[in-house]
Design a protein around this motif. Structure first.
Motif, PDB file in Angstrom:
ATOM      1  N   GLU A  23       0.808  -1.215   0.000  1.00  0.00           N
ATOM      2  CA  GLU A  23       0.000   0.000   0.000  1.00  0.00           C
ATOM      3  C   GLU A  23       0.839   1.262   0.000  1.00  0.00           C
ATOM      4  O   GLU A  23       0.332   2.354   0.250  1.00  0.00           O
ATOM      5  CB  GLU A  23      -0.941  -0.004   1.215  1.00  0.00           C
ATOM      6  CG  GLU A  23      -1.954  -1.148   1.188  1.00  0.00           C
ATOM      7  CD  GLU A  23      -2.954  -1.069   2.329  1.00  0.00           C
ATOM      8  OE1 GLU A  23      -2.796  -0.193   3.203  1.00  0.00           O
ATOM      9  OE2 GLU A  23      -3.901  -1.867   2.331  1.00  0.00           O
ATOM     10  N   ARG A  24       2.141   1.122  -0.255  1.00  0.00           N
ATOM     11  CA  ARG A  24       3.030   2.287  -0.267  1.00  0.00           C
ATOM     12  C   ARG A  24       4.222   1.989  -1.154  1.00  0.00           C
ATOM     13  O   ARG A  24       4.586   0.822  -1.363  1.00  0.00           O
ATOM     14  CB  ARG A  24       3.503   2.622   1.153  1.00  0.00           C
ATOM     15  CG  ARG A  24       4.154   1.440   1.843  1.00  0.00           C
ATOM     16  CD  ARG A  24       4.840   1.809   3.140  1.00  0.00           C
ATOM     17  NE  ARG A  24       3.989   1.856   4.296  1.00  0.00           N
ATOM     18  CZ  ARG A  24       3.766   0.851   5.126  1.00  0.00           C
ATOM     19  NH1 ARG A  24       4.313  -0.342   4.885  1.00  0.00           N
ATOM     20  NH2 ARG A  24       3.017   0.999   6.186  1.00  0.00           N
ATOM     21  N   THR A  25       4.843   3.033  -1.699  1.00  0.00           N
ATOM     22  CA  THR A  25       6.074   2.860  -2.444  1.00  0.00           C
ATOM     23  C   THR A  25       7.212   2.521  -1.482  1.00  0.00           C
ATOM     24  O   THR A  25       7.160   2.881  -0.293  1.00  0.00           O
ATOM     25  CB  THR A  25       6.409   4.129  -3.236  1.00  0.00           C
ATOM     26  OG1 THR A  25       7.569   3.900  -4.048  1.00  0.00           O
ATOM     27  CG2 THR A  25       6.665   5.311  -2.332  1.00  0.00           C
ATOM     28  N   LYS A  26       8.243   1.841  -1.973  1.00  0.00           N
ATOM     29  CA  LYS A  26       9.315   1.370  -1.097  1.00  0.00           C
ATOM     30  C   LYS A  26       9.982   2.487  -0.288  1.00  0.00           C
ATOM     31  O   LYS A  26      10.234   2.303   0.915  1.00  0.00           O
ATOM     32  CB  LYS A  26      10.358   0.591  -1.906  1.00  0.00           C
ATOM     33  CG  LYS A  26      11.446  -0.024  -1.048  1.00  0.00           C
ATOM     34  CD  LYS A  26      12.262  -1.070  -1.787  1.00  0.00           C
ATOM     35  CE  LYS A  26      13.060  -0.489  -2.916  1.00  0.00           C
ATOM     36  NZ  LYS A  26      14.079  -1.432  -3.428  1.00  0.00           N
ATOM     37  N   PRO A  27      10.282   3.652  -0.858  1.00  0.00           N
ATOM     38  CA  PRO A  27      10.914   4.696  -0.044  1.00  0.00           C
ATOM     39  C   PRO A  27      10.077   5.172   1.134  1.00  0.00           C
ATOM     40  O   PRO A  27      10.614   5.773   2.064  1.00  0.00           O
ATOM     41  CB  PRO A  27      11.131   5.828  -1.054  1.00  0.00           C
ATOM     42  CG  PRO A  27      11.228   5.154  -2.371  1.00  0.00           C
ATOM     43  CD  PRO A  27      10.250   4.021  -2.287  1.00  0.00           C
ATOM     44  N   ALA A  28       8.754   4.901   1.117  1.00  0.00           N
ATOM     45  CA  ALA A  28       7.887   5.337   2.211  1.00  0.00           C
ATOM     46  C   ALA A  28       7.740   4.288   3.304  1.00  0.00           C
ATOM     47  O   ALA A  28       7.045   4.532   4.303  1.00  0.00           O
ATOM     48  CB  ALA A  28       6.504   5.703   1.667  1.00  0.00           C
ATOM     49  N   VAL A  29       8.381   3.137   3.166  1.00  0.00           N
ATOM     50  CA  VAL A  29       8.289   2.091   4.185  1.00  0.00           C
ATOM     51  C   VAL A  29       8.984   2.569   5.466  1.00  0.00           C
ATOM     52  O   VAL A  29      10.103   3.087   5.418  1.00  0.00           O
ATOM     53  CB  VAL A  29       8.929   0.786   3.678  1.00  0.00           C
ATOM     54  CG1 VAL A  29       9.010  -0.257   4.795  1.00  0.00           C
ATOM     55  CG2 VAL A  29       8.143   0.238   2.495  1.00  0.00           C
ATOM     56  N   PRO A  30       8.344   2.418   6.631  1.00  0.00           N
ATOM     57  CA  PRO A  30       8.994   2.810   7.887  1.00  0.00           C
ATOM     58  C   PRO A  30      10.295   2.047   8.113  1.00  0.00           C
ATOM     59  O   PRO A  30      10.434   0.891   7.696  1.00  0.00           O
ATOM     60  CB  PRO A  30       7.944   2.456   8.947  1.00  0.00           C
ATOM     61  CG  PRO A  30       6.634   2.514   8.217  1.00  0.00           C
ATOM     62  CD  PRO A  30       6.945   1.992   6.831  1.00  0.00           C
ATOM     63  N   PHE A  31      11.221   2.717   8.807  1.00  0.00           N
ATOM     64  CA  PHE A  31      12.523   2.095   9.067  1.00  0.00           C
ATOM     65  C   PHE A  31      13.114   2.701  10.336  1.00  0.00           C
ATOM     66  O   PHE A  31      13.012   3.901  10.577  1.00  0.00           O
ATOM     67  CB  PHE A  31      13.483   2.327   7.894  1.00  0.00           C
ATOM     68  CG  PHE A  31      14.850   1.734   8.125  1.00  0.00           C
ATOM     69  CD1 PHE A  31      15.101   0.408   7.821  1.00  0.00           C
ATOM     70  CD2 PHE A  31      15.866   2.500   8.675  1.00  0.00           C
ATOM     71  CE1 PHE A  31      16.353  -0.147   8.061  1.00  0.00           C
ATOM     72  CE2 PHE A  31      17.112   1.956   8.916  1.00  0.00           C
ATOM     73  CZ  PHE A  31      17.365   0.623   8.609  1.00  0.00           C
TER      74      PHE A  31
END
Length: 429
Positions: A23-31
């Motif tokens: 549900e999100r592009t990879k750069p927006a994944v929490p980290f």
């Protein structure tokens, strides 16, 4: 920094991250607790004095757009600051469509680049974890009077097949570029960080756009064409760098934050900035709570035991619960007497009492996604709700928004996937 425009590629689907990127592009994944992956690239820009930045989006951009806004947390809201989110669009003239590759993404925004009063174009990936002063690379580029420069770093042999590899001569001039081959000639990998003289970039992208056989990708097409035909140099980066494009590498990069010293330090001299969604109270660890070698973000409440794990803001770990070797994202609630082991839980997951996630020694790879979940990690998608007393094995995928009704049994065998069942509509036709 005058004379430089930065272009961040942030439209990737993140297919190898499975449901984390559903549900999100990879750069927006929490980290790393409170951050997003793109925060590292954005922070590198502002820490390097680069305030003219364009972000190229495509896949599921809403989360990324909401996160970045006008760029206030990173300092772009200043007189000389400018941050633009550029989306693919359909136009009457032929050629404007969804991006076909990394080079095509930049090509479709050539007009924007042409309008910039910049001699150099810095092209960056928005999905890597690293801290880098781009000034050092820009100085290297200018000193060597290069037409184009790419950043490289050394990786272990068993990882090279996943990257473009570079061979260089004694002057760091590139003599060969191989994209994801089984037997690379070098252990120097391209980091997805490029500097181009603007005029050369415009020329090579125009030429590549005319090649019908091209996949319009910098690694597969642009750099192999440039070798021997221009002054192409490699800038050697010796710091920590990680492409978190797989479930395993994403988990490992989070775990490396717990090393002593950590792989990436969140120090004041090179701060990693992010958008703080809302004020949170300090984390609370109760008398019964126990935390060992873990990263605990603000707003967490720990009444159980947390070891070797990374917890994002607002996570609740109830009494007599154990969380170990796991990544737990925002506002997830883990009920009493549960066990979370070697797992990744996305945002707003609810684990009811007495449930176990990541159970047993059966490492059967996931049957639906064998190339994604094959190292023992179990992933639970955003908003999923795990019923009381359920036991979930290894390499399992629990999709976003799964509810108690989607579980046929109290045991989910290793390698299985649980998805929401189709809901019958109550609306009368």
């Amino acid at each position: 920094m005058e004379g430089v425009v930065a272009i961040i590629l942030a439209g990737g689907t993140g297919e190898r991250l499975g449901i984390l990127a559903g549900e999100r592009t990879k750069p927006a994944v929490p980290f790393g607790g409170k951050y997003r992956i793109i925060d590292f690239t954005l922070s590198n820009c502002v820490n390097s004095g680069i305030y003219n930045v364009a972000i190229l989006t495509q896949y599921q951009p809403r989360s990324l757009t909401d996160h970045i806004g006008i760029g206030l947390p990173w300092g772009f809201a200043r007189p000389d600051g400018r941050i633009q989110l550029l989306h693919p669009y359909l136009a009457r003239e032929e050629g404007h469509d969804w991006y076909k590759g990394t080079a095509d993404a930049v090509y479709q925004n050539l007009q924007y680049i042409e309008e910039q009063e910049a001699e150099l174009v810095l092209i960056l990936s928005g999905d890597h974890i690293y801290k880098m002063d781009y000034n050092d690379m820009l100085d290297f580029h200018r000193k060597n009077q290069a037409d184009a420069t790419l950043a490289v770093t050394r990786l272990p042999r068993d990882e090279l097949i996943n990257f473009g590899t570079v061979t260089v001569d004694e002057n760091q001039q590139v003599t060969g570029f191989q994209e994801k081959v089984k037997e690379p000639k070098s252990d120097l990998v391209s980091m997805g960080v490029y500097v181009f003289q603007k005029e050369l970039l415009l020329q090579v992208l125009e030429e590549d756009a005319q090649r019908r056989s091209s996949r319009h990708d910098f690694g597969r097409n642009i750099f192999p064409q440039l070798v021997g035909n221009c002054r192409l140099h490699a800038y050697n980066f010796e710091g920590y760098w990680r492409d978190v494009g797989t479930i395993r590498s994403y988990w490992e990069a989070n775990m490396r934050l717990l090393d002593a010293p950590p792989s990436i330090s969140f120090s004041a001299d090179w701060p990693i900035r992010t958008k703080e969604d809302e004020p949170r109270s300090p984390a609370v660890i109760s008398r019964r709570g126990d935390v060992v070698n873990s990263m605990i973000s603000q707003g967490c409440v720990i009444e159980g035991r947390v070891e070797n794990s990374v917890l994002s803001p607002g996570v609740v770990v109830a009494a007599n619960t154990v969380v170990k070797y796991s990544v737990i994202m925002d506002d997830t609630v883990i009920g009493r007497e549960s066990v979370i082991d070697y797992s990744i839980l996305d945002k707003q997951v609810v684990i009811e009492a007495g449930s176990h996630v990541g159970v047993g020694n059966d490492f059967q790879i996931n049957r639906e996604e064998p190339t994604i979940l094959n190292t023992g990690l179990t992933v639970v998608g955003k908003g999923a709700r795990i019923p009381e007393g359920v036991k979930i094995g290894r390499n399992c995928a629990i999709a976003c928004n799964v509810t108690e009704k989607d579980f046929r049994s109290s045991i989910v065998q290793s390698g299985e996937t649980i998805r929401p069942k189709p809901r019958r509509s109550s609306r009368k036709e």
